[in-house]
Design an enzyme around this catalytic site. Structure first.
Site, PDB file in Angstrom:
ATOM      1  N   LYS A  88       0.846  -1.204   0.000  1.00 28.42           N
ATOM      2  CA  LYS A  88       0.000   0.000   0.000  1.00 28.42           C
ATOM      3  C   LYS A  88       0.873   1.241   0.000  1.00 28.42           C
ATOM      4  O   LYS A  88       2.047   1.191   0.380  1.00 28.42           O
ATOM      5  CB  LYS A  88      -0.948   0.038   1.215  1.00 28.42           C
ATOM      6  CG  LYS A  88      -0.270   0.020   2.606  1.00 28.42           C
ATOM      7  CD  LYS A  88       0.081   1.371   3.158  1.00 28.42           C
ATOM      8  CE  LYS A  88       0.749   1.263   4.533  1.00 28.42           C
ATOM      9  NZ  LYS A  88       1.603   2.377   4.889  1.00 28.42           N
ATOM     10  N   ASP A 127      -2.235  -1.742  10.418  1.00 29.75           N
ATOM     11  CA  ASP A 127      -2.484  -1.720   8.967  1.00 29.75           C
ATOM     12  C   ASP A 127      -3.119  -3.008   8.442  1.00 29.75           C
ATOM     13  O   ASP A 127      -3.509  -3.065   7.281  1.00 29.75           O
ATOM     14  CB  ASP A 127      -1.158  -1.530   8.197  1.00 29.75           C
ATOM     15  CG  ASP A 127      -0.614  -0.121   8.332  1.00 29.75           C
ATOM     16  OD1 ASP A 127      -1.351   0.757   8.818  1.00 29.75           O
ATOM     17  OD2 ASP A 127       0.550   0.089   7.952  1.00 29.75           O
TER      18      ASP A 127
HETATM   19  O1  C5P Z   1       0.141  -1.309  14.963  1.00 29.83           O
HETATM   20  P1  C5P Z   1       1.564  -1.486  14.593  1.00 29.83           P
HETATM   21  O2  C5P Z   1       2.113  -2.781  15.120  1.00 29.83           O
HETATM   22  O3  C5P Z   1       1.845  -1.297  13.162  1.00 29.83           O
HETATM   23  O4  C5P Z   1       2.349  -0.343  15.335  1.00 29.83           O
HETATM   24  C1  C5P Z   1       3.737  -0.362  15.533  1.00 29.83           C
HETATM   25  C2  C5P Z   1       4.100   0.770  16.452  1.00 29.83           C
HETATM   26  O5  C5P Z   1       3.910   2.018  15.789  1.00 29.83           O
HETATM   27  C3  C5P Z   1       3.258   0.862  17.703  1.00 29.83           C
HETATM   28  O6  C5P Z   1       3.761   0.056  18.720  1.00 29.83           O
HETATM   29  C4  C5P Z   1       3.340   2.334  18.033  1.00 29.83           C
HETATM   30  O7  C5P Z   1       4.559   2.638  18.672  1.00 29.83           O
HETATM   31  C5  C5P Z   1       3.374   2.991  16.672  1.00 29.83           C
HETATM   32  N1  C5P Z   1       2.039   3.392  16.202  1.00 29.83           N
HETATM   33  C6  C5P Z   1       1.453   4.513  16.769  1.00 29.83           C
HETATM   34  N2  C5P Z   1       0.211   4.927  16.320  1.00 29.83           N
HETATM   35  C7  C5P Z   1      -0.408   4.285  15.323  1.00 29.83           C
HETATM   36  C8  C5P Z   1       0.194   3.150  14.713  1.00 29.83           C
HETATM   37  C9  C5P Z   1       1.420   2.738  15.181  1.00 29.83           C
HETATM   38  O8  C5P Z   1       2.000   5.141  17.687  1.00 29.83           O
HETATM   39  N3  C5P Z   1      -1.581   4.724  14.888  1.00 29.83           N
END
Ligand code: C5P
Length: 332
Positions: free
Chosen positions: A21, A148
């Protein structure tokens, strides 16, 4: 998918494409009390994809093996592997599953490769194993794997709010051509969020901002031809991460300028980086731009609308006539 016999001991196999994406717009608003950031984004699937193969044979106990040739992989950290284990747990699967991933999507590049692989497992396993997880628990499982992952269950164009997991699909718009530059820099997502130094605010009970934002996005996206040529006047195409990531990696800002010089109508970074991409008015102008840039780091792509995403998945899963399993139905 090979379905040589309905017997469960027979191996079944499916080969799928796990699409990447780009974020066509990404704004990070504030830090929430759950540690995530509240965001507003416009996601779109693109034709750059990993090839995945899954093989399944039912049995008395569960074994999952994930292989990713050419990339050192700690299996337990792999999102596709975790997705398979959690799905198996949720539906009580017993048998052996082999997942192999041929990586083409750069890792740590803001293109959602790992999340897409995880979603691909969640989309394929019901058809492969003859099991079913209803829409609501499936979405919950996807969300628990990563912000995502839910997006890749449906693909196409969607506005994402909350952590990015609350999705509002938009109508298809033309499959514009683009170039992306993957310069081999991995930007750790948590550090990029931290560097934005957003204020801490409580989790919103209800997302009032959404109504306005969706109206704004939809109004602009319903006139899609303009996007190819008049992107800069549309108010879209901002990525809040550019300021902090470009400060650490000035070569990315230079790539953005080079994409514009090579004919892109708009150029920006995807996700928290490091991939920078440009959209072009036509396929020919994108290919001309690619030869002007003359670098192995530059790849041509096309936006993949939801209708094509769905068709591709149904075809690869062999579900031409059977749509009850897929696409996953939203919770009622
Ligand atoms: O959800 P995901 O595993 O992709 O997120 C990885 C890290 O990115 C989270 O632990 C967080 O630190 C950060 N994150 C965030 N806000 C979001 C998505 C991700 O702070 N909306």
């Amino acid at each position: 998918m090979s379905r040589t016999s309905p017997m469960h001991s027979t191996e079944r196999r499916v080969r799928v494409k796990s699409y990447a994406k780009v974020n066509l717009d990404l704004r990070v608003l504030w830090r929430r009390s759950d540690g995530f950031h509240e965001l507003r984004s416009l996601f779109h699937t693109i034709s750059l994809a990993d090839d995945m193969e899954m093989r399944w044979r039912s049995g008395d106990s569960l074994s999952v093996v994930t292989a990713c040739p050419a990339i050192p992989l700690v299996m337990e950290d792999n999102l596709a592997h975790r997705a398979a284990l959690r799905y198996a747990d949720a539906v009580g699967l017993r048998g052996s599953l082999l997942i192999s991933v041929q990586k083409r999507i750069p890792m740590g590049g803001g293109l959602g490769g790992g999340s897409s692989n995880a979603a691909a497992v969640l989309l394929a396993l019901p058809a492969l194993t003859g099991t079913h997880l209803p829409g609501a628990p499936l979405l919950e499982l996807a969300e628990s794997l990563g912000s995502d992952v839910p997006f890749f269950l449906q693909g196409g164009a969607a506005v994402g709010i909350g952590r990015g997991e609350e999705l509002f699909p938009l109508p298809d718009f033309p499959p514009l051509y683009g170039l992306l530059v993957a310069p081999g820099i991995a930007v750790p997502t948590p550090a990029a969020y931290k560097a934005l130094r957003r204020p801490a605010l409580p989790l919103p009970a209800e997302n009032h901002a959404f109504a306005t934002l969706k109206r704004e996005f939809s109004a602009q996206l319903l006139t899609p031809p303009d996007l190819a040529t008049q992107w800069n006047g549309s108010g879209l195409g901002r990525n809040d991460f550019e300021s902090v990531v470009f400060a650490d990696h000035p070569e990315l800002a230079r790539w953005k300028s080079r994409l514009l010089e090579a004919g892109a109508s708009h150029a920006m970074m995807s996700g928290s980086g490091s991939t920078v991409f440009g959209l072009f008015p036509s396929r020919d102008s994108a290919l001309m731009g690619q030869s002007r840039l003359g670098s192995d780091a530059v790849h041509a792509f096309q936006l993949v609308p939801r209708s094509r995403y769905h068709r591709d998945w149904l075809r690869r899963l062999g579900l031409h006539t059977q749509t009850a399993l897929w696409p996953p139905q939203p919770p009622q």
